[in-house]
Enzyme design. Structure first.
Site, PDB file in Angstrom:
ATOM      1  N   HIS A 109      14.877  11.810  -7.596  1.00 12.91           N
ATOM      2  CA  HIS A 109      16.557  12.589  -6.932  1.00 12.91           C
ATOM      3  C   HIS A 109      17.334  12.641  -7.597  1.00 12.91           C
ATOM      4  CE1 HIS A 109      14.063  11.207  -3.394  1.00 12.91           C
ATOM      5  NE2 HIS A 109      15.344   9.780  -2.743  1.00 12.91           N
ATOM      6  N   SER A 143      -4.634  -1.969   6.586  1.00 16.28           N
ATOM      7  CA  SER A 143      -4.920  -1.622   5.243  1.00 16.28           C
ATOM      8  C   SER A 143      -5.444  -2.971   4.700  1.00 16.28           C
ATOM      9  CB  SER A 143      -3.430  -2.143   4.331  1.00 16.28           C
ATOM     10  OG  SER A 143      -3.118  -1.003   5.011  1.00 16.28           O
ATOM     11  N   CYS A 156      18.134   4.048  -2.423  1.00 14.79           N
ATOM     12  CA  CYS A 156      17.424   4.839  -3.672  1.00 14.79           C
ATOM     13  C   CYS A 156      18.658   6.061  -3.752  1.00 14.79           C
ATOM     14  CB  CYS A 156      16.450   5.636  -3.777  1.00 14.79           C
ATOM     15  SG  CYS A 156      16.510   6.358  -2.166  1.00 14.79           S
ATOM     16  N   VAL A 215       5.778   2.810  -2.742  1.00 16.47           N
ATOM     17  CA  VAL A 215       7.045   1.981  -3.359  1.00 16.47           C
ATOM     18  C   VAL A 215       6.312   0.767  -4.252  1.00 16.47           C
ATOM     19  CG1 VAL A 215       9.421  -0.209  -3.189  1.00 16.47           C
ATOM     20  CG2 VAL A 215       9.663   2.318  -2.174  1.00 16.47           C
ATOM     21  N   THR A 238       0.915  -1.242  -0.125  1.00 14.12           N
ATOM     22  CA  THR A 238       0.005   0.267  -0.100  1.00 14.12           C
ATOM     23  C   THR A 238       0.440   0.938   0.053  1.00 14.12           C
ATOM     24  OG1 THR A 238       0.345  -0.256   2.499  1.00 14.12           O
ATOM     25  CG2 THR A 238      -2.164  -0.939   1.227  1.00 14.12           C
TER      26      THR A 238
HETATM   27  P1  NAP Z   1       6.198   4.081   2.592  1.00 15.13           P
HETATM   28  O1  NAP Z   1       4.716   4.896   1.416  1.00 15.13           O
HETATM   29  O2  NAP Z   1       5.624   5.047   4.108  1.00 15.13           O
HETATM   30  O3  NAP Z   1       4.784   2.835   2.737  1.00 15.13           O
HETATM   31  C1  NAP Z   1       5.215   2.414   4.309  1.00 15.13           C
HETATM   32  C2  NAP Z   1       4.525   0.808   3.644  1.00 15.13           C
HETATM   33  O4  NAP Z   1       4.986  -0.137   5.109  1.00 15.13           O
HETATM   34  C3  NAP Z   1       3.170   0.825   3.743  1.00 15.13           C
HETATM   35  O5  NAP Z   1       2.509  -0.419   3.025  1.00 15.13           O
HETATM   36  C4  NAP Z   1       2.430   0.229   5.002  1.00 15.13           C
HETATM   37  O6  NAP Z   1       1.621  -0.075   5.114  1.00 15.13           O
HETATM   38  C5  NAP Z   1       3.858  -0.893   5.387  1.00 15.13           C
HETATM   39  N1  NAP Z   1       3.521  -1.037   6.898  1.00 15.13           N
HETATM   40  C6  NAP Z   1       3.978  -0.438   7.757  1.00 15.13           C
HETATM   41  N2  NAP Z   1       4.448  -0.211   9.279  1.00 15.13           N
HETATM   42  C7  NAP Z   1       3.569  -1.806   8.834  1.00 15.13           C
HETATM   43  C8  NAP Z   1       3.458  -2.934   9.316  1.00 15.13           C
HETATM   44  N3  NAP Z   1       3.820  -2.611  10.886  1.00 15.13           N
HETATM   45  N4  NAP Z   1       3.292  -4.034   9.301  1.00 15.13           N
HETATM   46  C9  NAP Z   1       3.191  -4.451   7.680  1.00 15.13           C
HETATM   47  N5  NAP Z   1       3.518  -2.859   7.187  1.00 15.13           N
HETATM   48  C10 NAP Z   1       4.007  -1.784   6.897  1.00 15.13           C
HETATM   49  O7  NAP Z   1       6.635   4.019   2.403  1.00 15.13           O
HETATM   50  P2  NAP Z   1       7.538   3.732   1.034  1.00 15.13           P
HETATM   51  O8  NAP Z   1       7.730   5.147  -0.031  1.00 15.13           O
HETATM   52  O9  NAP Z   1       6.887   3.011   0.326  1.00 15.13           O
HETATM   53  O10 NAP Z   1       8.717   2.854   1.634  1.00 15.13           O
HETATM   54  C11 NAP Z   1       8.602   2.056   2.041  1.00 15.13           C
HETATM   55  C12 NAP Z   1      10.388   0.891   2.259  1.00 15.13           C
HETATM   56  O11 NAP Z   1      10.958   1.366   1.142  1.00 15.13           O
HETATM   57  C13 NAP Z   1      11.444   2.465   3.304  1.00 15.13           C
HETATM   58  O12 NAP Z   1      11.201   2.252   4.856  1.00 15.13           O
HETATM   59  C14 NAP Z   1      12.649   2.245   2.920  1.00 15.13           C
HETATM   60  O13 NAP Z   1      13.228   1.103   3.784  1.00 15.13           O
HETATM   61  C15 NAP Z   1      11.991   1.542   1.305  1.00 15.13           C
HETATM   62  N6  NAP Z   1      12.691   2.776   0.678  1.00 15.13           N
HETATM   63  C16 NAP Z   1      11.855   3.598   0.042  1.00 15.13           C
HETATM   64  C17 NAP Z   1      12.203   4.743  -1.077  1.00 15.13           C
HETATM   65  C18 NAP Z   1      11.190   5.863  -1.715  1.00 15.13           C
HETATM   66  O14 NAP Z   1      11.960   6.683  -2.922  1.00 15.13           O
HETATM   67  N7  NAP Z   1      10.029   6.306  -1.140  1.00 15.13           N
HETATM   68  C19 NAP Z   1      13.012   4.036  -2.089  1.00 15.13           C
HETATM   69  C20 NAP Z   1      13.751   3.011  -1.569  1.00 15.13           C
HETATM   70  C21 NAP Z   1      13.350   2.342  -0.626  1.00 15.13           C
HETATM   71  P3  NAP Z   1       0.133   0.253   5.245  1.00 15.13           P
HETATM   72  O15 NAP Z   1      -0.900   1.076   4.473  1.00 15.13           O
HETATM   73  O16 NAP Z   1      -0.582  -0.927   6.015  1.00 15.13           O
HETATM   74  O17 NAP Z   1       0.667   1.243   6.535  1.00 15.13           O
HETATM   75  O1  3JN Z   2      13.787   9.735   2.064  1.00 24.13           O
HETATM   76  C1  3JN Z   2      14.522   9.095   0.767  1.00 24.13           C
HETATM   77  O2  3JN Z   2      14.861  10.068   0.367  1.00 24.13           O
HETATM   78  C2  3JN Z   2      15.024   7.359   0.636  1.00 24.13           C
HETATM   79  C3  3JN Z   2      14.508   7.046   2.057  1.00 24.13           C
HETATM   80  C4  3JN Z   2      15.281   5.889   2.293  1.00 24.13           C
HETATM   81  C5  3JN Z   2      14.183   4.971   3.229  1.00 24.13           C
HETATM   82  C6  3JN Z   2      13.171   5.690   4.311  1.00 24.13           C
HETATM   83  C7  3JN Z   2      13.279   5.025   5.184  1.00 24.13           C
HETATM   84  C8  3JN Z   2      13.980   4.097   5.716  1.00 24.13           C
HETATM   85  C9  3JN Z   2      15.194   4.178   3.752  1.00 24.13           C
HETATM   86  C10 3JN Z   2      16.033   3.818   2.877  1.00 24.13           C
HETATM   87  O3  3JN Z   2      16.028   3.110   1.679  1.00 24.13           O
HETATM   88  O4  3JN Z   2      17.556   3.760   3.238  1.00 24.13           O
HETATM   89  C11 3JN Z   2      15.317   3.161   4.938  1.00 24.13           C
HETATM   90  C12 3JN Z   2      15.759   1.836   4.849  1.00 24.13           C
HETATM   91  O5  3JN Z   2      15.433   1.427   4.994  1.00 24.13           O
HETATM   92  O6  3JN Z   2      16.960   2.529   6.203  1.00 24.13           O
END
Ligand code: NAP
Ligand code: 3JN
Length: 339
Positions: A248, A47, A135, A21, A18
């Protein structure tokens, strides 16, 4: 190395379906016609029951639990580091190949950290879990790799301009809401960033560490070395949040062992996988996040000799961090196994 059995179609689970990513995972799996037999969408208890669309069909979100991974072949994790730490080992134990987007396992010695354009061979050394790098680091190393192959990189100085969606779906919504509220003359709410992002830049991504760098900046230092397989590369990063929705940007200066001319750098970038050049200053043409958002490749421009040091080159690189920085890179890792 754990065996991965090739099939005509795979049972795929997305943990964090949800999120920002997670949504991108669904788009890219559909665009690339990834061979999926069954698709399982997992998120938090909040969710459960939510419907998400994939290839015109509705899928119901289930709660991520230790039992979610029976018969799953590929588990794509993007639910944050603590969920990866808790549930990824269960998924791997159940036989799934885990590709994890969080930092939970990135620096573990027995977990490969893979960018397919840079170190695809490392993926096959996995023990059930493969880590997807940070990322900002992915976007940078796609551009560093062709230079490093020509002349060893000694030092990198980088400043990032990171979009709001890098901090997740709620953070992106906060920037849009601040924009609407400002136009309506309302008070602006700040919840997902340390300060108001609208009309601002915030030199602070992730937590500060003892050496004065943030964790995001230290990820760029440590992960670049691991992906490039060279522990001598020095990286000094300043990571900055800017009021951009997606993609980015990074201003990079690279010091190499032997000189790389601008012409040579352009030739190296032009033949690199996953990289496009836009570099026509005469026509005001250079990569920008507004253009790169939604694209798979990273875009490099503003390529020039660094006039302040020997054997040093400066350039600008932009990538969609939800795609190449997260979901696309993870799917490309999975594709290394299925092709
Ligand atoms: P986000 O939009 O905040 O989404 C977080 C996801 O994690 C949602 O599906 C959420 O579900 C789920 N989640 C949170 N708490 C949970 C739990 N207790 N049990 C199961 N699922 C849970 O964040 P995002 O941007 O997609 O990023 C997610 C992760 O990907 C980051 O923390 C990071 O490690 C990695 N990441 C992100 C990016 C980026 O550009 N955003 C880039 C590289 C890596 P609900 O909707 O149910 O809360
Ligand atoms: O803030 C950004 O632009 C990238 C964020 C990445 C991120 C956000 C929350 C947790 C990460 C990551 O991919 O390094 C994490 C994490 O898993 O540590």
């Amino acid at each position: 190395m754990t065996n991965f059995t090739k099939k005509s179609a795979y049972n795929v689970a997305i943990a964090g379906a949800t999120g920002a990513v997670g949504e991108t995972f669904l788009q890219i799996l559909e665009e690339r016609n990834f061979p999926i037999k069954n698709l399982k969408l997992l998120a938090s208890a909040r969710s459960v029951g939510k419907k998400l669309k994939f290839k015109g069909n509705e899928y119901t979100v289930e709660e991520l639990t230790h039992d979610s991974f029976k018969d799953v072949d590929i588990a794509l994790f993007s639910a944050g580091g603590s969920r990866s730490l808790e549930f990824a080992p269960s998924a791997a134990k159940a036989g799934a190949l885990v590709i994890d987007n969080s930092s939970a396992f990135r620096m573990d010695r027995d977990v490969p950290l893979v960018v397919p354009e840079v170190n695809p061979q490392d993926a096959f050394k996995h023990n059930g879990i493969i880590a997807n790098p940070n990322c900002t680091t992915i976007i940078m190393v796609v551009a560093l790799k062709p230079l490093h192959d020509y002349s060893k990189i000694k030092r990198v100085v980088v400043s990032s301009y990171q979009s709001a969606s890098g901090a997740g779906a709620k953070a992106m919504e906060e920037l849009m809401k601040q924009t609407r509220d400002w136009a309506a003359g309302k008070e602006l709410k700040v919840e997902n960033f340390a300060h108001q992002l609208l009309f601002n830049v915030i030199p602070h991504i992730d937590k500060f560490t003892e050496n004065g760098y943030t964790k995001e900046e230290m990820k760029m230092f440590n992960e670049t070395r691991k992906i490039m397989g060279d522990d001598t590369i020095k990286v000094s990063a300043t990571c900055v949040r800017v009021p951009v929705l997606s993609a980015h940007s990074e201003a990079v200066t690279v010091e190499t062992e032997k000189e790389i001319s601008v012409e040579k750098a352009k030739e190296l970038f032009a033949s690199a996988k996953g990289l496009q050049i836009i570099d026509n200053p005469d026509k005001n043409e250079y990569p920008m996040p507004l253009f790169v958002a939604g694209k798979d490749d990273c875009y490099v421009g503003r390529i020039r000799k660094d006039i302040s040091a020997e054997n040093s080159l400066s350039f600008w690189v932009v990538g969609d961090q939800l795609r190449k920085g997260a979901a696309l890179n993870a799917i490309q890792i999975a594709e290394l196994f299925i092709k």
